[in-house]
Design a protein around this motif. Sequence first.
Motif, short mmCIF file in Angstrom:
data_model
loop_
_atom_site.label_atom_id
_atom_site.label_comp_id
_atom_site.label_asym_id
_atom_site.label_seq_id
_atom_site.Cartn_x
_atom_site.Cartn_y
_atom_site.Cartn_z
N THR A 64 -70.35 0.81 73.39
CA THR A 64 -70.02 0.53 71.99
C THR A 64 -71.26 0.25 71.15
OG1 THR A 64 -69.78 -1.87 72.29
CG2 THR A 64 -67.86 -0.50 72.76
N THR A 103 -75.00 0.75 69.35
CA THR A 103 -75.70 1.85 68.67
C THR A 103 -76.86 2.37 69.50
OG1 THR A 103 -75.10 0.87 66.54
CG2 THR A 103 -76.88 2.52 66.55
N ASN A 104 -77.63 1.45 70.09
CA ASN A 104 -78.78 1.80 70.92
C ASN A 104 -78.43 1.63 72.39
OD1 ASN A 104 -80.55 2.23 68.64
ND2 ASN A 104 -80.60 0.00 68.40
#
Length: 280
Positions: A189, A191-192
């Motif tokens: 979940t 971003t990175n």
Amino acid sequence: MAVSSGQRSKVQLQLVRAFTDQPQGGNPAGVICFAQFPSPAQLQQLALQSAQPVTAMLAPADGGYQIRWFTPQQEINLCGHGTLAAAAVLFARFPEMSQVEFFSQHGDISVRKDAAGYSLCLPLFVLSAVVVDELPVAITQGQTVAAASGRDLILQLASKQQVFDYQPDFSAIRQLPWHALLVTAFDDTATNPCYVLRYFAPSIGIDEDPATGSAHCSLLPYWQAKYPKLPGQWQAQQCSAEGGEFKVRRMGDQLELTSQAVLVSATWLVAASLEIPRAC
């Protein structure tokens, strides 16, 4: 810092919260500075008095500081949050300092201070695969996807939620031959590139560690081997009640870990027959 009075010495204990920018978050540690180390028994006595999960003991050395780490029960072999706490104390004491070197029997550690926070360079651990079915069911709990062995035992679970929900059997964990148990999952979940973890070390007196720097000496190489095409810098979240946030990346054969630390307060410990003429 220590002040002697007759046969008793007052030793200053600095309390720090590592791997957080909040005074109630992260992982608590104590830091004590000496001109030279007293006996191991006296260091253990002070660690017991400090009542912190880990107390970092420092003494000056050529080019930096010797460092040792003690829980209230015993000396341990590597402690990321204790090292970060020690560096934060020294950077506060010597504002002109931007980097400090620590020397231990288990390897040398460099800590750098910059606008992003404090960055530690720690050794990476060598890992080998473990057959999940050969581990006790009380440990794997029927949820383990894969396992690996280094200093610690790593259990990979299927999801972040399973890591949150994992119910440790401390009696079973104490029987394991590893230093600690690491439970981890990839966070799809985020971003990175990111993984989550929890860390259990009841055999050294820490049922669940709030935020563990040395865990990433195992987990970063573990997850990079699983996802070799992802970018080099990862984020990590420790799913303890206090929580811990980390940025980690590989630097050659070392781990660079970046986080924060908060100096909380200082107090004094009284130790009998501990003669220390000056502070480090």
